[in-house]
Each structure stands twice: as structure tokens, then as C-alpha cells.
Scaffold this motif. Sequence first.
Motif, short mmCIF file in Angstrom:
data_model
loop_
_atom_site.label_atom_id
_atom_site.label_comp_id
_atom_site.label_asym_id
_atom_site.label_seq_id
_atom_site.Cartn_x
_atom_site.Cartn_y
_atom_site.Cartn_z
N PHE A 102 0.84 -1.21 0.00
CA PHE A 102 0.00 0.00 0.00
C PHE A 102 0.87 1.25 0.00
O PHE A 102 0.69 2.16 -0.82
CB PHE A 102 -0.93 -0.01 1.22
CG PHE A 102 -1.67 1.27 1.43
CD1 PHE A 102 -2.81 1.57 0.68
CD2 PHE A 102 -1.25 2.18 2.37
CE1 PHE A 102 -3.50 2.76 0.87
CE2 PHE A 102 -1.92 3.37 2.58
CZ PHE A 102 -3.05 3.66 1.83
N LEU A 103 1.81 1.31 0.93
CA LEU A 103 2.67 2.49 1.04
C LEU A 103 3.57 2.65 -0.18
O LEU A 103 3.68 3.75 -0.73
CB LEU A 103 3.52 2.40 2.30
CG LEU A 103 2.77 2.55 3.61
CD1 LEU A 103 3.66 2.18 4.78
CD2 LEU A 103 2.24 3.97 3.76
N LEU A 104 4.21 1.59 -0.59
CA LEU A 104 5.14 1.69 -1.71
C LEU A 104 4.43 2.04 -3.02
O LEU A 104 4.95 2.82 -3.81
CB LEU A 104 5.95 0.39 -1.85
CG LEU A 104 7.24 0.47 -2.63
CD1 LEU A 104 8.13 1.62 -2.18
CD2 LEU A 104 8.01 -0.83 -2.54
N ARG A 105 3.24 1.53 -3.21
CA ARG A 105 2.45 1.92 -4.41
C ARG A 105 2.15 3.41 -4.39
O ARG A 105 2.25 4.08 -5.42
CB ARG A 105 1.15 1.14 -4.49
CG ARG A 105 1.26 -0.20 -5.14
CD ARG A 105 -0.14 -0.72 -5.48
NE ARG A 105 -0.11 -2.11 -5.81
CZ ARG A 105 0.22 -2.59 -7.01
NH1 ARG A 105 0.55 -1.77 -7.97
NH2 ARG A 105 0.23 -3.89 -7.23
N ARG A 106 1.73 3.93 -3.24
CA ARG A 106 1.43 5.36 -3.13
C ARG A 106 2.66 6.20 -3.44
O ARG A 106 2.58 7.19 -4.14
CB ARG A 106 0.92 5.71 -1.73
CG ARG A 106 -0.40 5.10 -1.36
CD ARG A 106 -1.52 5.71 -2.21
NE ARG A 106 -2.78 5.08 -1.92
CZ ARG A 106 -3.30 4.05 -2.59
NH1 ARG A 106 -2.65 3.54 -3.61
NH2 ARG A 106 -4.46 3.54 -2.26
N ILE A 107 3.79 5.77 -2.92
CA ILE A 107 5.02 6.52 -3.15
C ILE A 107 5.38 6.51 -4.63
O ILE A 107 5.68 7.55 -5.22
CB ILE A 107 6.17 5.93 -2.31
CG1 ILE A 107 5.87 6.12 -0.82
CG2 ILE A 107 7.50 6.56 -2.68
CD1 ILE A 107 6.73 5.25 0.08
N VAL A 108 5.35 5.34 -5.24
CA VAL A 108 5.71 5.22 -6.66
C VAL A 108 4.75 6.03 -7.52
O VAL A 108 5.17 6.78 -8.41
CB VAL A 108 5.75 3.74 -7.09
CG1 VAL A 108 5.84 3.61 -8.59
CG2 VAL A 108 6.91 3.03 -6.42
N GLU A 109 3.45 5.93 -7.26
CA GLU A 109 2.45 6.65 -8.05
C GLU A 109 2.65 8.15 -7.95
O GLU A 109 2.66 8.86 -8.96
CB GLU A 109 1.05 6.30 -7.59
CG GLU A 109 0.61 4.91 -7.97
CD GLU A 109 -0.70 4.48 -7.28
OE1 GLU A 109 -1.30 5.31 -6.56
OE2 GLU A 109 -1.09 3.32 -7.46
N GLU A 110 2.79 8.65 -6.74
CA GLU A 110 2.95 10.09 -6.53
C GLU A 110 4.30 10.58 -7.03
O GLU A 110 4.40 11.63 -7.63
CB GLU A 110 2.77 10.45 -5.06
CG GLU A 110 1.37 10.25 -4.56
CD GLU A 110 0.36 11.16 -5.22
OE1 GLU A 110 0.66 12.34 -5.45
OE2 GLU A 110 -0.75 10.68 -5.50
N PHE A 111 5.36 9.82 -6.78
CA PHE A 111 6.69 10.25 -7.13
C PHE A 111 6.87 10.31 -8.64
O PHE A 111 7.49 11.23 -9.16
CB PHE A 111 7.73 9.31 -6.51
CG PHE A 111 9.12 9.85 -6.60
CD1 PHE A 111 9.98 9.43 -7.60
CD2 PHE A 111 9.55 10.80 -5.70
CE1 PHE A 111 11.26 9.95 -7.68
CE2 PHE A 111 10.84 11.31 -5.78
CZ PHE A 111 11.69 10.88 -6.78
N ARG A 112 6.34 9.35 -9.34
CA ARG A 112 6.52 9.32 -10.80
C ARG A 112 5.68 10.38 -11.50
O ARG A 112 5.95 10.71 -12.65
CB ARG A 112 6.16 7.93 -11.36
CG ARG A 112 7.09 6.83 -10.85
CD ARG A 112 8.53 7.11 -11.19
NE ARG A 112 9.35 5.96 -10.81
CZ ARG A 112 10.64 6.02 -10.59
NH1 ARG A 112 11.28 7.15 -10.67
NH2 ARG A 112 11.30 4.95 -10.24
N GLN A 113 4.66 10.94 -10.84
CA GLN A 113 3.84 11.99 -11.44
C GLN A 113 4.52 13.34 -11.40
O GLN A 113 4.17 14.23 -12.15
CB GLN A 113 2.50 12.08 -10.73
CG GLN A 113 1.59 10.93 -11.02
CD GLN A 113 0.26 11.03 -10.30
OE1 GLN A 113 -0.02 12.04 -9.66
NE2 GLN A 113 -0.55 10.00 -10.40
#
Length: 129
Positions: free
Chosen positions: A117-128
Motif C-alpha cells: 500500500f505504502l510503496l504503491r502510493r510513493i511510486v504513483e505520486e513520485f513518478r507523477q
Amino acid sequence: MLVEKRVAQPVDPLLDHLRHAARATRCKSYLDLFGACASMSGNRRVAAQTASEILMRGLSQALGTRPVLYREGEVEMSFDEAWLMALAHALERDDAASATFLLHSRVPNHARRNLVFLLRRIVEEFRQV
């Protein structure tokens, strides 16, 4: 005699971001990974910085040992950093087989959902960005 010249590879910005979050939170108190994720799960758009801090504060709980993390900008990666980046990239690619393998290799069943959950949020937000 041949001398090998090592060409420095650029550091993945996501790794540097996580290293920074780990360094910024290292003196903060213990954080229960499950409780933190439960409080965040109602918010569909979690800031990458908040998710990063929670992940780095709870990573030792998920791994069962304190992870080795280097300073920002360091070209070399520790085993823990390489594992975390492999998991982040597998989640980013939606590579379920690789993500499952990586999770099963180090994370107990009860912590897998929260870590993802946390790592997906980080990847999604960071790559945007």
C-alpha cells in the motif's frame, strides 16, 4: 595490466527520496505500520512524503530487522535498498510475479499488504512529479 574504470551510474531519484525520508525520520518514535496504513487508507490521494516517512519508519517492522540505507547521492546500493527498489519497480510495472517473489522472500504475511500500500502510493505520486 588493464585497469577497470568504473563509470558512476546515476542514482535513482526514488531511491534518493526514500533515503532522505529514512534519514529525516530515524530519530522519530516507533510507528506501527498497520495502524499508520489504516489511518491513511481513507485518503485516496496520499502525499508521497507522508507515505515515504511512514514506510521508512515501519520498514524495520516489516523486514524484522533494521534495513541498511546509505546516504543520499551514494551510487552503491545496500542489499536492502536493492530489494526495495526491485519491489518498487515491480509494483510500478504491475509485475505481480516479481512483486510476490520479493515480498515472500523477506516480509511476513501480516505486513505485506501495508508495505505494498505504502510503496504503491510513493511510486504513483513520485513518478507523477
